[in-house]
Motif scaffolding. Structure first.
Motif, PDB file in Angstrom:
ATOM      1  N   GLY A 243      -4.514  -0.455   2.881  1.00 39.38           N
ATOM      2  CA  GLY A 243      -5.049  -1.084   1.681  1.00 39.38           C
ATOM      3  C   GLY A 243      -3.987  -1.695   0.797  1.00 39.38           C
ATOM      4  O   GLY A 243      -4.292  -2.493  -0.097  1.00 39.38           O
ATOM      5  N   ALA A 244      -2.711  -1.333   1.037  1.00 33.98           N
ATOM      6  CA  ALA A 244      -1.627  -1.892   0.230  1.00 33.98           C
ATOM      7  C   ALA A 244      -1.481  -3.396   0.434  1.00 33.98           C
ATOM      8  O   ALA A 244      -0.876  -4.072  -0.404  1.00 33.98           O
ATOM      9  N   VAL A 245      -2.036  -3.928   1.539  1.00 37.50           N
ATOM     10  CA  VAL A 245      -1.953  -5.380   1.750  1.00 37.50           C
ATOM     11  C   VAL A 245      -2.780  -6.123   0.708  1.00 37.50           C
ATOM     12  O   VAL A 245      -2.590  -7.328   0.498  1.00 37.50           O
ATOM     13  N   LEU A 246      -3.716  -5.417   0.047  1.00 37.41           N
ATOM     14  CA  LEU A 246      -4.521  -6.046  -1.006  1.00 37.41           C
ATOM     15  C   LEU A 246      -3.739  -6.199  -2.303  1.00 37.41           C
ATOM     16  O   LEU A 246      -4.174  -6.933  -3.192  1.00 37.41           O
ATOM     17  N   ALA A 466       9.960  10.631   5.203  1.00 36.48           N
ATOM     18  CA  ALA A 466       8.891   9.817   5.783  1.00 36.48           C
ATOM     19  C   ALA A 466       7.533  10.213   5.214  1.00 36.48           C
ATOM     20  O   ALA A 466       6.670   9.358   4.979  1.00 36.48           O
ATOM     21  N   SER A 467       7.335  11.510   4.967  1.00 35.96           N
ATOM     22  CA  SER A 467       6.051  11.957   4.422  1.00 35.96           C
ATOM     23  C   SER A 467       5.824  11.420   3.019  1.00 35.96           C
ATOM     24  O   SER A 467       4.704  11.050   2.654  1.00 35.96           O
ATOM     25  N   VAL A 468       6.878  11.350   2.217  1.00 36.05           N
ATOM     26  CA  VAL A 468       6.748  10.825   0.856  1.00 36.05           C
ATOM     27  C   VAL A 468       6.471   9.319   0.898  1.00 36.05           C
ATOM     28  O   VAL A 468       5.652   8.806   0.130  1.00 36.05           O
ATOM     29  N   VAL A 469       7.156   8.604   1.789  1.00 35.74           N
ATOM     30  CA  VAL A 469       6.925   7.171   1.916  1.00 35.74           C
ATOM     31  C   VAL A 469       5.472   6.911   2.336  1.00 35.74           C
ATOM     32  O   VAL A 469       4.810   5.998   1.817  1.00 35.74           O
ATOM     33  N   LEU A 470       4.958   7.725   3.249  1.00 37.62           N
ATOM     34  CA  LEU A 470       3.580   7.551   3.699  1.00 37.62           C
ATOM     35  C   LEU A 470       2.597   7.804   2.562  1.00 37.62           C
ATOM     36  O   LEU A 470       1.635   7.038   2.375  1.00 37.62           O
ATOM     37  N   SER A 471       2.808   8.863   1.793  1.00 34.88           N
ATOM     38  CA  SER A 471       1.903   9.137   0.676  1.00 34.88           C
ATOM     39  C   SER A 471       2.024   8.064  -0.402  1.00 34.88           C
ATOM     40  O   SER A 471       1.034   7.723  -1.063  1.00 34.88           O
ATOM     41  N   TYR A 472       3.222   7.507  -0.587  1.00 31.59           N
ATOM     42  CA  TYR A 472       3.412   6.401  -1.533  1.00 31.59           C
ATOM     43  C   TYR A 472       2.579   5.190  -1.135  1.00 31.59           C
ATOM     44  O   TYR A 472       1.844   4.619  -1.947  1.00 31.59           O
ATOM     45  N   LEU A 473       2.678   4.788   0.137  1.00 30.38           N
ATOM     46  CA  LEU A 473       1.918   3.627   0.599  1.00 30.38           C
ATOM     47  C   LEU A 473       0.422   3.890   0.524  1.00 30.38           C
ATOM     48  O   LEU A 473      -0.360   2.994   0.175  1.00 30.38           O
ATOM     49  N   ALA A 474       0.006   5.125   0.836  1.00 34.43           N
ATOM     50  CA  ALA A 474      -1.417   5.456   0.763  1.00 34.43           C
ATOM     51  C   ALA A 474      -1.915   5.400  -0.674  1.00 34.43           C
ATOM     52  O   ALA A 474      -3.020   4.909  -0.944  1.00 34.43           O
ATOM     53  N   ALA A 475      -1.118   5.885  -1.621  1.00 34.21           N
ATOM     54  CA  ALA A 475      -1.516   5.845  -3.029  1.00 34.21           C
ATOM     55  C   ALA A 475      -1.582   4.414  -3.537  1.00 34.21           C
ATOM     56  O   ALA A 475      -2.520   4.037  -4.267  1.00 34.21           O
ATOM     57  N   LEU A 476      -0.597   3.581  -3.177  1.00 38.43           N
ATOM     58  CA  LEU A 476      -0.626   2.179  -3.573  1.00 38.43           C
ATOM     59  C   LEU A 476      -1.831   1.476  -2.963  1.00 38.43           C
ATOM     60  O   LEU A 476      -2.500   0.666  -3.627  1.00 38.43           O
ATOM     61  N   GLY A 477      -2.133   1.789  -1.690  1.00 35.27           N
ATOM     62  CA  GLY A 477      -3.294   1.199  -1.050  1.00 35.27           C
ATOM     63  C   GLY A 477      -4.587   1.606  -1.717  1.00 35.27           C
ATOM     64  O   GLY A 477      -5.481   0.770  -1.928  1.00 35.27           O
ATOM     65  N   LEU A 478      -4.712   2.897  -2.082  1.00 42.46           N
ATOM     66  CA  LEU A 478      -5.933   3.355  -2.739  1.00 42.46           C
ATOM     67  C   LEU A 478      -6.095   2.709  -4.113  1.00 42.46           C
ATOM     68  O   LEU A 478      -7.211   2.304  -4.490  1.00 42.46           O
ATOM     69  N   SER A 480      -4.981  -0.193  -4.999  1.00 46.50           N
ATOM     70  CA  SER A 480      -5.354  -1.593  -4.751  1.00 46.50           C
ATOM     71  C   SER A 480      -6.828  -1.702  -4.373  1.00 46.50           C
ATOM     72  O   SER A 480      -7.526  -2.611  -4.832  1.00 46.50           O
ATOM     73  N   ILE A 481      -7.301  -0.771  -3.555  1.00 47.66           N
ATOM     74  CA  ILE A 481      -8.711  -0.787  -3.157  1.00 47.66           C
ATOM     75  C   ILE A 481      -9.616  -0.580  -4.374  1.00 47.66           C
ATOM     76  O   ILE A 481     -10.612  -1.280  -4.564  1.00 47.66           O
ATOM     77  N   VAL A 482      -9.261   0.397  -5.224  1.00 47.44           N
ATOM     78  CA  VAL A 482     -10.108   0.733  -6.371  1.00 47.44           C
ATOM     79  C   VAL A 482     -10.135  -0.392  -7.394  1.00 47.44           C
ATOM     80  O   VAL A 482     -11.207  -0.830  -7.843  1.00 47.44           O
ATOM     81  N   PHE A 483      -8.960  -0.908  -7.772  1.00 44.22           N
ATOM     82  CA  PHE A 483      -8.905  -1.855  -8.886  1.00 44.22           C
ATOM     83  C   PHE A 483      -9.079  -3.316  -8.457  1.00 44.22           C
ATOM     84  O   PHE A 483      -9.648  -4.113  -9.207  1.00 44.22           O
ATOM     85  N   TRP A 485     -10.184  -4.500  -5.033  1.00 40.12           N
ATOM     86  CA  TRP A 485     -11.314  -4.739  -4.146  1.00 40.12           C
ATOM     87  C   TRP A 485     -12.633  -4.321  -4.783  1.00 40.12           C
ATOM     88  O   TRP A 485     -13.613  -5.064  -4.781  1.00 40.12           O
ATOM     89  N   ILE A 486     -12.663  -3.113  -5.396  1.00 41.83           N
ATOM     90  CA  ILE A 486     -13.918  -2.601  -5.957  1.00 41.83           C
ATOM     91  C   ILE A 486     -14.143  -3.093  -7.385  1.00 41.83           C
ATOM     92  O   ILE A 486     -15.206  -3.647  -7.702  1.00 41.83           O
ATOM     93  N   ALA A 487     -13.139  -2.891  -8.264  1.00 39.45           N
ATOM     94  CA  ALA A 487     -13.314  -3.277  -9.667  1.00 39.45           C
ATOM     95  C   ALA A 487     -13.178  -4.772  -9.896  1.00 39.45           C
ATOM     96  O   ALA A 487     -13.621  -5.289 -10.924  1.00 39.45           O
ATOM     97  N   GLY A 488     -12.571  -5.497  -8.959  1.00 37.71           N
ATOM     98  CA  GLY A 488     -12.472  -6.943  -9.081  1.00 37.71           C
ATOM     99  C   GLY A 488     -11.331  -7.446  -9.933  1.00 37.71           C
ATOM    100  O   GLY A 488     -11.321  -8.624 -10.320  1.00 37.71           O
ATOM    101  N   ASP A 489     -10.347  -6.592 -10.233  1.00 29.22           N
ATOM    102  CA  ASP A 489      -9.181  -7.071 -10.980  1.00 29.22           C
ATOM    103  C   ASP A 489      -8.399  -8.069 -10.133  1.00 29.22           C
ATOM    104  O   ASP A 489      -8.398  -8.001  -8.903  1.00 29.22           O
ATOM    105  N   GLN A 490      -7.728  -8.999 -10.822  1.00 27.08           N
ATOM    106  CA  GLN A 490      -6.943  -9.998 -10.096  1.00 27.08           C
ATOM    107  C   GLN A 490      -5.674  -9.402  -9.501  1.00 27.08           C
ATOM    108  O   GLN A 490      -5.120  -9.941  -8.536  1.00 27.08           O
ATOM    109  N   GLY A 491      -5.203  -8.317 -10.065  1.00 23.13           N
ATOM    110  CA  GLY A 491      -3.984  -7.706  -9.553  1.00 23.13           C
ATOM    111  C   GLY A 491      -3.652  -6.444 -10.318  1.00 23.13           C
ATOM    112  O   GLY A 491      -4.342  -6.064 -11.265  1.00 23.13           O
ATOM    113  N   LEU A 492      -2.585  -5.773  -9.884  1.00 21.95           N
ATOM    114  CA  LEU A 492      -2.065  -4.585 -10.552  1.00 21.95           C
ATOM    115  C   LEU A 492      -0.717  -4.925 -11.174  1.00 21.95           C
ATOM    116  O   LEU A 492      -0.006  -5.800 -10.687  1.00 21.95           O
TER     117      LEU A 492
END
Length: 687
Positions: A243-246, A466-478, A480-483, A485-492
């Motif tokens: 989801g970070a690609v968003l 590596a585990s911290v980097v993975l959780s970082y990307l997952a948090a950034l992706g989430l 991005s998805i929430v604000f 994709w779902i909320a319709g903001d133009q960006g973060l």
């Protein structure tokens, strides 16, 4: 500004006359005042939230306040010290106050939980309170020091940033964490030693009381099936990370205006109502020519025609239309011949001048668009996409620069450029991304070296980072998805990726260090899989409690800060960090890392060799007499016989796990020496 506003308020204006103080400086003063209010609210709400949560966790009256007292004291001391340094020249970022509150309260409470939980565990294992505090500091002190070290290293890496907001965060926040470390290893242990068991009243810990519980059972299932656990975790986190690609960077979206319901906001509203041109925020298109355009104004026609035909601008003011009266190139040349440089003209035309007043005034306004030597011109444009502080305007900057450079080449300009809020935000975002690329590898390397020193392993730091980097990307992706994709903001906000990485990298390693040092400690006396179950069972409540406190602190920041200046940016930062810490706490530290440890086996500690029976370094063989004494403390029985059941018939949380032996009640006798004494040689020195 406050003095000027006071002067205006003290004047006795006649009925119908309203006096206002407006402008960029006034707006900035109003924003600073609102930021202080927001900071006070954030601190108050964070303290209330942490106290309530700790009351639920400990089920005692004093423990929450004892745990929270050191970070509150540190916040008061470090805030004043940092402010004094600022008065003597230290540059302090505008978001330092908010982040200092959150990071000191969050990290300080984490360190307190690490220590208080271990003290309670020691009392449950039969130690007196003073011995429990001494053992807790000797065992957990290393984890706390290493945890603070990772945060300080990550913060000091910000000094390499070229973006001022990042650069100026490093030293103040590092001072806060360093002060917190000192308090966590001195003030808190002293309080725990003085108060003793009273800290936990009325939920008093008793010898043999159940511990391990839920997380022990979870860890047992993880180590029994590490491959499915690891694969499932990687799939879930990988999906969220996609989801970070968003993610798209946003501008400030109006954060430069005065906060609502302030006198500055009222003044800005009146200014926009009666003098809209004065309150406009144009984008400036600049051209530099090798010769004066007064000698050949035709280049102005070419520039204006190309700019108007682009469709990027809803308004365009320039040398040919400085106000309501437009000029042709020939008229402009004639007026310059008759009147000279517009900058030198008086406000009113001299007597006998036959040029109409409106034409004179309009030509005099040419000084805003043409330099005194006639070589530099500018157009003031209103963007078709709207607010120059918006994400859409930021994204359009490369096209605007391409358009202006093309027009400059067509008319022979020697230089050109685009200025204003949108280009400034675009450049800041680009600088931020550049800092991210350069600083993150250095921060990762520094923290990996620190982890290697703490764990005495060359392998464990690799998958922990590596585990911290993975959780970082997952948090950034989430986020991005929430604000987006779902909320319709133009960006973060473009601040989010940088701050998320620094804080998740540093604070996430707190929990890595705690669980891994506990696994290493248990592995000296148990098989590795049993050590993982014991370590996660005993440290799991600490980690989840600490994660809830820290995530809650950032959630409070998101809620309270969203009502202040730059609210959407604070909301993004608070939400992203809270989500990242929760995922780190409940999934990465307690599921993915233990499953990885179970899979790697003895290679976790390479090049060191650790196995059951070695005994934890620094604990001497207490001898038969001490063993008998400890056995009697545990309810009778012989040390070489079966382990007696805990008091009250309660399960310890591990005996129910298939394949695992009953835990030994004590790591050492009440008089166990601190870390640093000579290792024992006996393979069975703990009970």
């Amino acid at each position: 500004m406050n003095a000027l506003q006071h002067t205006l308020n003290s004047l006795r204006a006649p009925p119908g006359l309203h006096l206002y103080l407006a402008g960029q400086v006034v707006d900035s003063v109003a924003q600073n005042a609102a930021s202080k209010t927001t900071g006070t609210q954030t601190q108050g709400l964070s303290v209330i939230f942490i106290v309530v949560l700790l009351l639920l966790i400990f089920r005692s009256v004093l423990a929450p306040f004892v745990t929270l007292l050191p970070p509150v004291v540190v916040l008061a001391l470090s805030g004043g010290f940092i402010g004094e340094l600022g008065a003597h020249g230290l540059k302090i970022s505008e978001v330092t106050q908010l982040l200092l509150i959150v990071i000191v309260l969050g990290a300080g409470t984490d360190y307190g939980l690490f220590l208080v939980y271990r003290v309670r565990e020691g009392i449950r294992n039969g130690l007196d309170p003073h011995s429990a505090v001494s053992l807790a500091v000797s065992r957990v002190g290393e984890s706390i020091t290493a945890s603070a070290g990772t945060v300080i290293l990550a913060l000091l890496s910000l000094l390499l940033a070229t973006f001022g907001i990042y650069h100026d965060l490093g030293i103040p926040l590092a001072i806060g964490i360093a002060t917190m470390l000192v308090a966590g290893l001195t003030l808190l242990p002293a309080l725990l030693a003085i108060l003793g068991r009273a800290v936990f009243w009325p939920s008093m810990p008793r010898k043999g009381q159940r511990h391990g519980g839920l997380w022990g059972r979870v860890a047992a299932r993880v180590v029994s099936r590490p491959v499915p656990t690891l694969v499932a975790g990687l799939v879930v986190f990988g999906g969220l990370a996609a989801g970070a690609v968003l993610y798209a960077p946003s501008g400030f979206g109006g954060a430069t205006s005065a906060p609502a319901h302030t006198t500055a906001a009222a003044a800005d509203a009146e200014l926009a109502r009666y003098f809209p041109q004065s309150s406009a925020n144009p984008t400036n298109l600049v051209f530099v020519y090798p010769h004066s355009v007064w000698n050949d104004p035709s280049v102005l026609l070419t520039d204006q025609a190309r700019l108007e035909a682009s469709g990027y601008f809803k308004t365009l003011l320039g040398p040919l239309n400085p106000s309501t009266i437009p000029f042709t190139a020939a008229q402009l040349e004639q007026l310059h011949h008759a009147l000279g440089p517009p900058k030198l003209l008086p406000p009113l035309p001299p007597p006998g001048l036959k040029i109409p007043l409106l034409v004179y005034v309009s030509y005099r306004g040419e000084s805003q668009f043409v330099s005194a030597n006639g070589r530099v011109i500018q157009f003031q444009a209103g963007l078709s996409v709207g607010d120059p502080g918006s994400t859409a305007a930021l994204e359009e900057v490369p096209a605007l620069r391409s358009l202006v450079s093309g027009a400059a080449r067509a008319t022979g300009a020697s230089a050109s450029g685009v200025a204003g809020e949108a280009p400034a935000l675009y450049d800041i975002s680009s600088t931020s991304n550049g800092d991210l690329i350069h600083i993150i590898p250095l921060a990762v390397l520094a923290i990996a070296i620190l982890l290697a020193l703490v764990l005495r392993s060359a392998v464990a730091p690799l998958y922990l980072i590596a585990s911290v980097v993975l959780s970082y990307l997952a948090a950034l992706g989430l986020a991005s998805i929430v604000f987006i994709w779902i909320a319709g903001d133009q960006g973060l906000t473009f601040l989010l990726p940088f701050l998320m990485f620094i804080f998740l990298l540093a604070l996430g390693e707190d929990y890595n260090i705690l669980v891994m040092t506990r696994i290493r400690e248990e592995a000296h006396d148990h098989s590795l899989r049993e050590a993982v179950v014991r370590a996660v069972g005993l440290s799991g409540p600490t980690i989840t409690s600490a994660g809830l406190v820290l995530a809650g602190s950032f959630a409070v920041l998101a809620i309270a800060g969203s009502r202040g200046p730059g609210g959407s940016q604070v909301r993004d930062i608070g939400f992203g960090l809270a989500v990242g810490i929760l995922m780190d706490t409940f999934l990465v530290r307690t599921l993915l890392v233990p499953s990885t440890v179970a899979l790697l086996g003895k290679w976790n500690w390479w090049p060191r060799h650790i196995e059951a029976g070695m005994g934890y370094p620094g604990t001497k063989d207490p001898g038969p007499g001490a063993l008998l004494q400890v056995a009697q403390m545990n309810g009778g029985g012989h040390p070489n016989g079966a382990t007696p059941a805990p008091q009250g018939g309660e399960s310890d949380g591990f005996s129910a796990v298939p394949g695992l032996s009953q835990p030994r009640e004590l790591r050492s006798s009440p008089s166990a020496p601190p870390l640093g004494s000579s290792p024992r040689s006996s393979p069975r020195a703990d009970l």
